[in-house]
Write an enzyme that holds these catalytic residues in place. Structure first.
Site, PDB file in Angstrom:
ATOM      1  N   TYR A  78       0.763  -1.101  -0.034  1.00 18.07           N
ATOM      2  CA  TYR A  78       0.004   0.014  -0.095  1.00 18.07           C
ATOM      3  C   TYR A  78       0.752   1.336   0.065  1.00 18.07           C
ATOM      4  CZ  TYR A  78      -4.188  -2.863   0.977  1.00 18.07           C
ATOM      5  OH  TYR A  78      -5.163  -3.677   0.920  1.00 18.07           O
ATOM      6  N   SER A  79       0.463   2.268  -0.866  1.00 14.58           N
ATOM      7  CA  SER A  79       1.264   3.356  -0.987  1.00 14.58           C
ATOM      8  C   SER A  79       0.819   4.348   0.485  1.00 14.58           C
ATOM      9  CB  SER A  79       0.701   4.493  -2.083  1.00 14.58           C
ATOM     10  OG  SER A  79       0.927   4.024  -3.067  1.00 14.58           O
ATOM     11  N   CYS A 255      -0.593   7.809  -9.954  1.00 10.08           N
ATOM     12  CA  CYS A 255      -0.519   6.537  -9.201  1.00 10.08           C
ATOM     13  C   CYS A 255      -2.250   6.484  -9.157  1.00 10.08           C
ATOM     14  CB  CYS A 255      -0.160   7.044  -7.722  1.00 10.08           C
ATOM     15  SG  CYS A 255      -0.279   5.668  -6.466  1.00 10.08           S
ATOM     16  N   GLU A 295       3.253   4.536 -10.683  1.00 15.24           N
ATOM     17  CA  GLU A 295       3.023   3.350  -9.662  1.00 15.24           C
ATOM     18  C   GLU A 295       1.547   3.261  -9.721  1.00 15.24           C
ATOM     19  OE1 GLU A 295       3.660   3.442  -5.044  1.00 15.24           O
ATOM     20  OE2 GLU A 295       5.524   2.556  -6.174  1.00 15.24           O
ATOM     21  N   TYR A 297      -1.476  -0.046 -10.237  1.00 14.70           N
ATOM     22  CA  TYR A 297      -1.791  -1.290  -9.570  1.00 14.70           C
ATOM     23  C   TYR A 297      -3.140  -2.119 -10.303  1.00 14.70           C
ATOM     24  CZ  TYR A 297      -3.721   2.217  -6.591  1.00 14.70           C
ATOM     25  OH  TYR A 297      -4.498   3.323  -5.995  1.00 14.70           O
TER      26      TYR A 297
END
Length: 297
Positions: A78-79, A255, A295, A297
């Site tokens: 997790y960021s 992100c 980044e 996901y």
């Protein structure tokens, strides 16, 4: 010189074989009434160990229990949504922005994300096992006069919350941000704009250094009368953004869900073509220069 050549970057202080046991301090709902889904700001006590991190890094969370093969659950990354000082400015906490994953599969069964449900259900005082931190891709440059373009969807706002809090909410003798921070934030509805009051306050208070544009896909229309996605909002500033990208002190960060990359790439390809530039080549050079950070996901 890369942005982080002389930084002391903490990496893997805690590994999966020996995670750090932290405790939940608070778990607050981030979306407003009427919003679809459940997104939380989870604040975690990391005192009593050696865990530290920088803005833009991620942390591993090891959910309790076993997977369907009887093996211990694997960690999820997790960021981190807080600055290195944490939300209480004492360096003893770490915060996450977590959306509960829950969906119906083709057989009509409800599938729940193992780690997201564990985190969104965490109660104050309960334990959470952490590993890391990891990641050098999303770190901020040291240059306080840089231009920082941030492109986020949903909980992808997490690292940018850390950036902006460091720039505009905290006082640092060694770092006073004097450049331009520009956030593009894509969400489905206004009720799902995470951290909205803070973002609006910062945009009002720091007009010269912070710009904030939101794309609300289900409630706003783009120039063609279709849904307003993040790349459509960026297209309204195409020439200005392209000019900023030419500056050697401009860093762009993206992100969120991987699906956002295609729309951004399409927008950038069109924008670059107006200057007879092939976007893929330009992007490659930006990455090589350490100025294009992704980044997803």
């Amino acid at each position: 010189m890369s942005a982080n050549s002389e930084k002391d970057i903490p990496v893997n202080i805690y590994r999966p074989a020996n995670p750090f046991t932290a405790k939940c301090i608070s778990n607050d709902v981030l979306v407003r009434p009427g919003a679809v889904g459940d997104t939380r700001h989870v604040k975690i006590d990391i005192s009593g160990g050696d865990l530290r991190y920088l803005e833009g890094q991620s942390i591993g969370v090891v959910p309790p229990g076993e997977d369907k093969n009887g093996k211990p659950n694997k960690l999820r990354l997790y960021s981190i949504a807080s600055t290195r000082l944490g939300d209480d400015l004492d360096g003893k906490t770490l915060s996450l922005s977590v959306k509960r994953l829950e969906y119906q599969n083709e057989a009509g069964e409800t599938i729940k994300g193992v780690c997201s449900n564990f985190l969104t259900d965490l109660k104050p005082g309960e334990e959470v096992k952490l590993t890391g931190p990891v990641g050098k891709e999303m770190l901020l440059p040291d240059d306080p006069n840089a231009t920082i373009i941030m492109i986020a969807t949903g909980t992808g706002i997490a690292p940018f919350r850390a950036f902006l809090w460091r720039m505009f909410k905290e006082q640092h003798p060694d770092y006073q941000f004097k450049g331009l921070a520009w956030l593009f934030f894509g969400v489905p509805t206004d009720t799902t704009v995470l951290y909205k009051p803070d973002l609006e306050w910062m945009a009002y208070k720091h007009k010269r250094h912070f710009r904030y544009d939101v794309a609300i896909s289900r409630e706003q229309k783009n120039a063609n009368g279709e849904k307003m996605y993040i790349q459509n909002r960026m297209a309204e500033y195409a020439d200005e953004l392209w000019e900023l990208l030419q500056k050697p002190t401009t860093h762009t960060y993206m992100c969120g869900l991987r699906g956002m990359e295609d729309g951004i790439s399409e927008f950038m390809t069109k924008t670059a073509a107006k200057s007879d530039v092939v976007w893929k080549d330009f992007e490659k050079q930006l990455k090589k220069d350490g100025r294009w950070h992704v980044e997803t996901y």
